[in-house]
Design an enzyme around this catalytic site. Structure first.
Site, mmCIF file in Angstrom:
data_model
loop_
_atom_site.group_PDB
_atom_site.id
_atom_site.type_symbol
_atom_site.label_atom_id
_atom_site.label_comp_id
_atom_site.label_asym_id
_atom_site.label_seq_id
_atom_site.Cartn_x
_atom_site.Cartn_y
_atom_site.Cartn_z
ATOM 1 N N SER A 157 42.644 -5.930 -18.722
ATOM 2 C CA SER A 157 43.901 -6.434 -18.175
ATOM 3 C C SER A 157 43.585 -7.445 -17.084
ATOM 4 O O SER A 157 42.749 -7.201 -16.215
ATOM 5 C CB SER A 157 44.755 -5.283 -17.636
ATOM 6 O OG SER A 157 44.026 -4.498 -16.714
ATOM 7 N N GLY B 237 45.967 -8.892 -14.991
ATOM 8 C CA GLY B 237 47.123 -9.023 -14.110
ATOM 9 C C GLY B 237 48.209 -9.861 -14.761
ATOM 10 O O GLY B 237 48.523 -9.681 -15.950
ATOM 11 N N GLU C 193 48.116 -12.627 -15.952
ATOM 12 C CA GLU C 193 47.613 -13.453 -17.061
ATOM 13 C C GLU C 193 47.480 -12.674 -18.361
ATOM 14 O O GLU C 193 46.980 -13.209 -19.352
ATOM 15 C CB GLU C 193 46.265 -14.061 -16.675
ATOM 16 C CG GLU C 193 46.347 -15.046 -15.524
ATOM 17 C CD GLU C 193 47.286 -16.201 -15.838
ATOM 18 O OE1 GLU C 193 47.184 -16.776 -16.933
ATOM 19 O OE2 GLU C 193 48.140 -16.500 -14.975
ATOM 20 N N GLY C 194 47.901 -11.428 -18.392
ATOM 21 C CA GLY C 194 47.926 -10.682 -19.638
ATOM 22 C C GLY C 194 46.658 -9.917 -19.927
ATOM 23 O O GLY C 194 46.068 -9.289 -19.036
ATOM 24 N N GLY D 98 48.806 -1.373 -15.773
ATOM 25 C CA GLY D 98 47.650 -1.092 -16.609
ATOM 26 C C GLY D 98 47.790 0.201 -17.385
ATOM 27 O O GLY D 98 47.339 0.312 -18.533
ATOM 28 N N ASP D 99 48.435 1.199 -16.779
ATOM 29 C CA ASP D 99 48.653 2.469 -17.467
ATOM 30 C C ASP D 99 49.624 2.307 -18.638
ATOM 31 O O ASP D 99 49.467 2.946 -19.681
ATOM 32 C CB ASP D 99 49.176 3.508 -16.479
ATOM 33 C CG ASP D 99 48.252 3.693 -15.292
ATOM 34 O OD1 ASP D 99 47.022 3.611 -15.483
ATOM 35 O OD2 ASP D 99 48.754 3.899 -14.169
#
Length: 310
Positions: free
Chosen positions: A216, A218, A220-221, A247-248
């Site tokens: 991940s 952030g 930016e995908g 992220g989870d």
């Protein structure tokens, strides 16, 4: 059933302030307290998507009791093991003006060797009923650095695929066991490999033993490196909010894709949309269903490299 393992569970406290003033006094506009830890957040997302999830890990003390009560109120099944130590608290301070969050993370209680052995036996009883296991978050003091490696091997002994979301020594030790997916963030990816380029770093973790790597990045995908190919997936635009559980949410989507054998492009688009929708929710473990539905067809997805077999 998807089993989520959070060895270092937490009671999450979220403060919302209009503007965070470092070194000064900050008036809290709203406060929330709920069961947390990365695997707990994954289970919440899975539950909201209508899929069965069971939470396990360690819990102890007053905070552990509060954590159990919150899971019960949320309708999340749990098989937590009690320990003598006090479950940690984490504090997230959400700065509404900046759309950013500051985290304060306690280390967690020390887990005696006998409790770690109890956990191994406990998971050995739970794994036969699982379609997949998610191993995520930090390791509490006392748990060996190769804990996730041992748990990946235990899962595979029962024919259960394992997803690992960890960093540092815990991530590196897990690679040797061949996890079915690892999901570091950009900083964890760079730290694990010493490589600044995310695509090269993800490929290095693939070479290190992971069956698939999704990192991940952030706002930016995501970037993915798999034997079937590599992809970059981005949301149509950055979203402001609370990124703590993003992220989870991505891990929840990726685990469902693994269980359902969804093709990688669709799996990644779903993970990006669900992660962005989590940013727009006030608390980790939640997501905005309208944002999720709206963004899913708008995710920018393109291949980076052909399959390794090509």
């Amino acid at each position: 059933m998807i089993l989520t393992v959070t060895l270092n569970t937490a009671l999450d406290v979220t403060y919302r302030v209009d503007r965070l003033r470092p070194h000064g006094s900050n008036r809290v506009r709203a406060k929330a307290e709920r069961a947390g830890g990365k695997g707990v957040n994954v289970a919440r997302v899975l539950h909201a998507l209508g899929r069965e999830a069971v939470v396990t890990g360690f819990a102890g003390g007053t905070a552990g009791a509060a954590l159990r009560r919150d899971l019960a109120e949320a309708g999340l099944p749990e098989r937590l093991l009690p320990i003598a130590g006090e479950t940690r608290r984490t504090v997230a301070v959400v700065d509404e003006s900046a759309g950013d969050t500051t985290l304060l993370l306690e280390p967690g209680p020390t887990v005696p060797a006998e409790d770690w052995e109890r956990m191994l036996h406990h998971l050995g009883r739970l794994l036969p009923g699982a379609a997949a296991v998610v191993l995520s978050g930090s390791l509490p003091p006392g748990v060996p650095e190769d804990a996730y490696g041992r748990l990946v091997r235990l899962a595979h002994d029962h024919g259960v695929p394992a997803v690992v979301d960890a960093d540092g020594a815990a991530l590196r030790a897990a690679l040797a066991a061949g996890p079915d997916l690892v999901k570091p963030n950009a900083d964890e990816l760079a730290a694990a490999t010493g490589l600044a380029d995310p695509a090269a770093a993800a490929a290095a973790l693939l070479d290190g033993g992971a069956a698939a790597v999704v990192a991940s990045l952030g706002p930016e995908g995501l970037i993915a490196s798999t034997p079937q190919g590599s992809w970059r997936a981005r949301p149509p635009r950055p979203l402001a909010g609370n990124p703590t559980g993003a992220g989870d949410a991505a891990v929840a989507a990726l685990t469902l894709g693994l269980v359902d054998a969804t093709p990688w492009p669709q799996r990644l688009a779903e993970a990006v949309a669900l992660s962005a929708a989590a940013v727009r929710a006030p608390l980790a473990g939640d997501f905005d269903p309208d944002v999720h539905r709206r963004l899913r067809p708008l995710v920018d997805l393109h291949p980076l490299h052909p399959p390794r077999s090509a």
